[in-house]
Structure formats: C-alpha cells, structure tokens
Design an enzyme around this catalytic site. Structure first.
Site, mmCIF file in Angstrom:
data_model
loop_
_atom_site.group_PDB
_atom_site.id
_atom_site.type_symbol
_atom_site.label_atom_id
_atom_site.label_comp_id
_atom_site.label_asym_id
_atom_site.label_seq_id
_atom_site.Cartn_x
_atom_site.Cartn_y
_atom_site.Cartn_z
ATOM 1 N N SER A 1 0.790 -1.232 0.000
ATOM 2 C CA SER A 1 0.000 0.000 0.000
ATOM 3 C C SER A 1 0.824 1.284 0.000
ATOM 4 O O SER A 1 0.280 2.369 -0.167
ATOM 5 C CB SER A 1 -0.981 0.018 1.180
ATOM 6 O OG SER A 1 -0.302 0.039 2.409
ATOM 7 N N LYS B 1 -6.939 3.959 8.068
ATOM 8 C CA LYS B 1 -5.969 4.898 7.508
ATOM 9 C C LYS B 1 -6.527 6.322 7.478
ATOM 10 O O LYS B 1 -5.813 7.281 7.787
ATOM 11 C CB LYS B 1 -5.578 4.452 6.095
ATOM 12 C CG LYS B 1 -4.764 3.163 6.062
ATOM 13 C CD LYS B 1 -4.503 2.713 4.642
ATOM 14 C CE LYS B 1 -3.694 1.426 4.605
ATOM 15 N NZ LYS B 1 -3.470 0.924 3.231
#
Length: 308
Positions: free
Chosen positions: A208, A251
């Site tokens: 990611s 996140k």
C-alpha cells in the site's frame, strides 16, 4: 488477537472474526465522559466537586498526549491528571482543581505529539503515506535521498519483502517516465538512491505504500516538495495503475488524527469510504485516482506564472 496471521487456518475457519475500527475524536470524548473520567475519579477518591476537567481539555489531551486508535493511553493520561489533583488536595493546597489548557503542562508535562506533517515534507524526497497496523491506522513518512554511486537502490526501515518489491516497482516506473517528468535518465546510472521509512525498529510490509514511494522518488529527482498536508495510499503497478488496498477506514482516521487535510485513495476504494464517520469525511478532502499521473498532478501542482 490483534493479528490473524498467527491463528492456524483450520481454527480461524471455525471462528467468527469481529473487526473493531479505531475511534474518532468525538467518540473518544464521549467514552472519556461516560466511563474513563468517572472510573478514575473513583479510583483516586475524588468527586466532580474536587476537579474540573472540561471537554476542550480532554480533547487537547487526546491530540497532544496520545496517538492511538483506542483509549488505553487516554485513560492513563487522565489517571495522571487525577493523581496530581489528589496530591494537591491531600496536601491542603486547594479544595478544587481547575484543569485548563493553559495549565495542562503542570499535570502532564510538555506535549508528547505535535502536528509535524507540514515540517517533515517541506523538503524534497519526503511524502506522507498511510499504513494499517494491528492497533489501527498510522501515518508514515517515506523518505528518499540520493548520492553519487552506480545506480544502486538501498532500502532501510525494517521493510518486508512485499514492501521492498513495491519500492523496486516504484523506481522502475519512475525511470520509465523520466523524460516525461523532466528527469535526466543518466542520473540513474551515476546515482545511488536510498529509501527509508522511519521508526526503524517497527516491521513494515505490504504494497500500500507503492504510490507514496513513487511520489517520494519523483519529489527527490524533480527537487520539488510534495503538498504538505496531503497523505496517500495505494498499490502501484509497472504501468502506473493504482490498485485498491485494505484498511481504508483506519488509515483515514489516522490521517484525521495527524492533521492531514487531503487524502489520495485508489478509485476502487470509494466504497470503503462508506464506513468512515461523517464528521471525519466532512473534515477531509478526498481524491480518488486510477493512475500515478493523477497523483502527480495533485501532489505537485503546476506553479502559477507570475504576471509581469
């Protein structure tokens, strides 16, 4: 268990997994008001007549003295405030303690955390990424630097195999787009590039950070600073496509806690924003992208020409 990887697959198949996301600021304030403060008052032999701990002060404790998805450290900080208050009352210094933002340092000392994002990315070669951890989301700074050499790529920060491969992919992509970006292709033959992800004692892995790593390399080689209050997550391919990643809610909450204003996400993660609390979505600006070119345009906006 915070990590499913250590559970044998046959056992995991017979279990129901409950995923608990991190709390928002408002949720933490409510938990503190209903549970944490009353529990600590009782534990220290105090009542609300002995101490005043306003909501705005609790909010400052959350932002300046804790950096977590849950409330464990928040309760510890509240307990520290209560201990100081109980000591002063026991010594007969006062009958009631007023805790304010201006005197909070007397109870907890200097702030443990500051909004450092804008300062950290002020120099070329640094981009703010977003990561998922077993204890919630976190921001991470992808740092890149260069020195004279023979074209080596150095990776540090206790990175896992997947993250190392992601960095290799990012470098290959940047090399393939060098002329379009105004980068001299010869620099890759005469320069060593070092990519580092701070907090070197903490293991990091996953794809990611691919987009963030690519942008950090572009920032370094173009000698342009990235947008200061922008964070990015997403997997990158050799063709410059941005692929979806997991842990979007965690996140985004981490970005909000850190003072980020804009978040760049893969377009295919749009559905995951439905899980993000409304107050957090209103506080952030989201950009959904499909290619690295879109990310470049957002992180390195065109400079406006000055009128003569």
């Amino acid at each position: 268990a915070n990590v499913l990887d250590t559970i044998p697959p046959p056992l995991l198949d017979r279990m129901e997994v409950l995923e608990l996301s991190g709390y928002t600021l408002q949720e933490k304030l409510e938990i503190a008001r209903r549970y944490l403060i009353p529990r600590q008052l009782k534990a220290h032999g105090l009542t609300r007549r002995n101490i005043s701990l306003p909501k705005r002060v609790v909010a400052r404790i959350i932002t300046d003295y804790t950096r977590e998805a849950g409330v464990r450290n928040l309760e510890r900080e509240i307990a520290s405030v209560m201990r100081v208050a109980a000591k002063r009352i026991a010594l007969g210094e006062t009958k009631k303690i007023e805790v304010t933002i201006s005197n909070l340092r007397e109870f907890l000392g200097p702030p443990k955390y500051e909004l450092e994002v804008a300062e950290r990315v002020r120099v070329p070669g640094v981009v703010t990424g977003l990561a998922w951890t077993p204890t919630g989301g976190e921001i991470l700074f992808i740092e890149a630097t260069k020195m004279e050499g023979s074209g080596k790529l150095i990776l540090t920060g206790k990175l896992g195999d997947v993250m190392k491969e992601s960095a290799q992919t990012a470098l290959s992509l940047v090399r393939s787009k060098a002329r379009d970006l105004g980068i001299d292709p010869k620099i890759f033959q005469t320069t060593d590039i070092h990519i580092h992800v701070p907090s070197g004692a903490v293991p990091k892995d996953g794809p990611s950070a691919g987009v963030a790593t690519t942008l950090a390399l572009i920032s370094l080689l173009m000698e342009r600073s990235a947008a200061p209050l922008t964070a990015v997550t997403g997997e990158i391919t050799l063709r410059g496509q941005v692929l979806p990643v997991g842990g979007i809610k965690e996140k985004v909450l981490a970005a909000h806690r850190a003072g980020i204003k804009e978040v760049i996400l893969p377009k295919r993660n749009k559905k995951d924003l439905e899980d993000v609390p409304e107050d957090v979505k209103k506080a952030l600006k989201f950009h959904l992208i499909q290619t690295i070119d879109e990310a470049i345009a957002l992180v390195f906006p065109k400079r406006k020409k000055r009128k003569r």
